[in-house]
Design a protein around this motif. Structure first.
Motif, short mmCIF file in Angstrom:
data_model
loop_
_atom_site.label_atom_id
_atom_site.label_comp_id
_atom_site.label_asym_id
_atom_site.label_seq_id
_atom_site.Cartn_x
_atom_site.Cartn_y
_atom_site.Cartn_z
N MET A 3 37.09 60.27 29.02
CA MET A 3 36.10 60.88 28.13
C MET A 3 35.57 62.21 28.66
O MET A 3 34.90 62.96 27.94
N GLY A 4 35.82 62.49 29.93
CA GLY A 4 35.34 63.73 30.53
C GLY A 4 36.08 64.00 31.83
O GLY A 4 37.04 63.30 32.16
N VAL A 5 35.62 65.01 32.55
CA VAL A 5 36.24 65.35 33.84
C VAL A 5 35.73 64.35 34.88
O VAL A 5 34.88 64.66 35.70
N PHE A 6 36.25 63.12 34.79
CA PHE A 6 35.69 62.01 35.58
C PHE A 6 35.92 62.16 37.07
O PHE A 6 35.31 61.46 37.88
N GLU A 7 36.81 63.08 37.45
CA GLU A 7 37.08 63.30 38.88
C GLU A 7 35.85 63.89 39.58
O GLU A 7 35.70 63.79 40.79
N ILE A 8 34.96 64.52 38.80
CA ILE A 8 33.75 65.13 39.36
C ILE A 8 32.55 64.29 38.92
O ILE A 8 32.39 63.99 37.73
N MET A 57 31.21 75.06 28.88
CA MET A 57 32.25 74.13 28.41
C MET A 57 31.67 72.72 28.32
O MET A 57 30.92 72.31 29.21
N GLY A 58 32.08 71.98 27.30
CA GLY A 58 31.75 70.56 27.24
C GLY A 58 32.67 69.83 28.22
O GLY A 58 33.89 69.94 28.11
N LEU A 59 32.08 69.10 29.17
CA LEU A 59 32.90 68.47 30.22
C LEU A 59 32.75 66.95 30.28
O LEU A 59 33.43 66.27 31.04
N ASP A 116 49.02 66.46 23.18
CA ASP A 116 49.66 65.23 23.67
C ASP A 116 49.33 64.03 22.80
O ASP A 116 50.12 63.09 22.69
N LYS A 117 48.12 64.04 22.24
CA LYS A 117 47.59 62.82 21.63
C LYS A 117 47.70 62.79 20.10
O LYS A 117 47.58 61.71 19.51
N ILE A 118 47.92 63.94 19.47
CA ILE A 118 48.03 63.97 18.01
C ILE A 118 49.14 63.05 17.49
O ILE A 118 48.92 62.32 16.51
N GLY A 164 47.95 57.65 33.50
CA GLY A 164 47.64 57.62 34.93
C GLY A 164 46.17 57.85 35.21
O GLY A 164 45.55 57.11 36.00
N ASP A 165 45.57 58.87 34.58
CA ASP A 165 44.17 59.18 34.86
C ASP A 165 43.24 58.11 34.30
O ASP A 165 42.23 57.78 34.91
N SER A 166 43.58 57.57 33.15
CA SER A 166 42.75 56.52 32.56
C SER A 166 42.72 55.30 33.47
O SER A 166 41.67 54.68 33.67
N ILE A 167 43.87 54.95 34.03
CA ILE A 167 43.94 53.79 34.91
C ILE A 167 43.15 54.04 36.18
O ILE A 167 42.40 53.18 36.65
#
Ligand code: ADP
Ligand code: MG
Length: 381
Positions: free
Chosen positions: A306-311, A278-280, A186-188, A337-340
């Protein structure tokens, strides 16, 4: 006049769980009411299969808009046809008529000419204030502009274009780009488009592991998109040649699974992520490195956590970077959406210059793609 908005809000049943997108268009709506426009307002909502999919009716959205502006919003439950034409002709100055979900008609996503012509019936001015839908060549975004005398941008769309152009055209310097999130693919395109403009690119999230693997670093069981290793290598090489600082995480928070109760392991600088882990999240040393590197920025553009911020165990990297970004004196633009939601979680949203309301649309804009909803406005001018 016809006002295309993006009121595609998250719903829990008929309950709106976040009305940011409705609030963001209030400046346009209030202005149009004051100017005495007769406003036909329309949005899509979710991905209904047909007009039988009543859970996607925009009635709750019309009600919320009415609450927010303290004024009746007429809801018709139709999109085109004689009933709508009747309602349009009975509208007084400063009144709002909300049409049903645009995607209840198959012509919307097909960019259908006949449907667009019907929507445009009796319309003198078309305003697009739906940035979040402007990357779609849909009837109410693109085709309709061919059948109206005037097609222009609303205040929200203009604000989005103004801020995002700052990131893509003549950015203030120094300019730091922070990218993270799930998929490197998505980001490339964003990196490729902005690499010559931003001198510093900081990478975190799962996408960092495809870059690290491309550099020959052992990333254990981290999320990697193997099809993109070559593109990552090309980016790393270009960055070296052009003296762009491409920063990758130096330490990590790792675990066997993406679960709240799982045992975590801090993987220090120079150490490998264990084979089965896994790096999370980015580690403390990376947080410090990135926070320091941010300090001199005049412009910061951030997309992707930067990571799985939901956890909670994997949230520190994202929350600390959010705080460091918010402390900066730079112009700060955040999209995704997730960044916001991460910035809200960190409690620093009010310090951000611009929170982009469009997920896919901001990605495409930052990637340098032309958005049909914006292009068709200039063409109609
Ligand atoms: P945005 O919505 O801001 O554009 P993305 O959708 O690209 O962001 O990415 C957000 C997702 O990436 C989150 O659900 C987050 O859990 C996930 N993510 C971030 N870092 C990692 C990681 N190291 N491993 C797996 N998933 C990750
Ligand atoms: Mg996302």
């Amino acid at each position: 006049m016809f006002l295309r908005v993006d009121f595609n809000v998250p719903l829990d049943g008929a309950q709106i769980t976040d009305d940011t997108r409705i609030r963001s268009t209030l400046p346009s709506i209030r202005y149009l009411i004051e100017e005495g426009a007769k406003i036909i307002c329309a949005t899509h909502l979710g991905r209904p299969k047909s007009d039988k999919d009543k859970k996607y009716s925009v009635k709750p959205v019309a009600d919320r808009l009415s609450q927010l502006i303290g004024k009746e919003v007429k809801f018709i439950g139709e999109l085109i046809g004689s009933q709508v034409e009747n309602a349009k002709s009975q509208l007084n100055e400063g009144e709002i008529l909300m049409l049903e979900n645009l995607r209840f008609h198959p012509g919307e996503t097909e960019n259908d000419e006949e449907f667009a012509r019907e929507l445009a019936k009796g319309i003198n001015v078309y305003i697009n204030d739906a940035f979040g839908a402007s990357h779609r060549a849909h009837a109410s975004i693109q085709k309709i502009t061919e059948f109206v005398p005037v097609a222009a941008a609303g205040f929200l769309l203009k604000k989005e274009i103004d801020f995002l152009s700052l990131a893509t055209e003549n950015p203030p310097q120094p300019y730091t780009l922070i990218l993270g999130g799930a998929k490197v693919s998505d980001k490339i395109p964003i990196i490729n488009n902005l690499m010559e403009k931003a001198q510093k690119i900081m990478i975190g999230g799962a996408m960092a592991y495809t870059f690290l693997k491309a550099k020959g670093i052992n990333v254990g069981n981290s999320l990697v998109e193997n099809d993109y290793l070559d593109q990552c290598r090309d980016i790393i090489k270009t960055a070296e040649e052009k003296k762009i600082k491409l920063l990758l995480p130096v330490d990590h928070v790792a675990a066997m699974k993406i679960e709240p109760e799982v045992t975590i392991r801090m993987v220090k600088k120079g150490k490998d992520i264990p084979e089965e882990m896994m790096g999370l999240d980015i580690g403390f040393e990376t947080i410090e490195l990135y926070s320091n590197e941010l300090k001199d920025a005049e412009l910061i553009v951030w997309n992707g956590p930067m990571g799985v911020f939901e956890i909670e165990n994997f949230a520190a990297g994202t929350l600390e970077i959010a705080k460091a970004v918010a402390k900066s004196k730079a112009i700060i633009i955040i999209g995704g959406g997730d960044s916001i939601s991460a910035v809200n979680k960190a409690g620093v949203a009010d310090r951000i210059s611009h929170l982009s309301t469009g997920g896919g649309a901001s990605l495409e804009f930052l990637s340098g793609l032309k958005l049909p909803g914006i292009e068709s406005l200039s063409e109609a001018e």
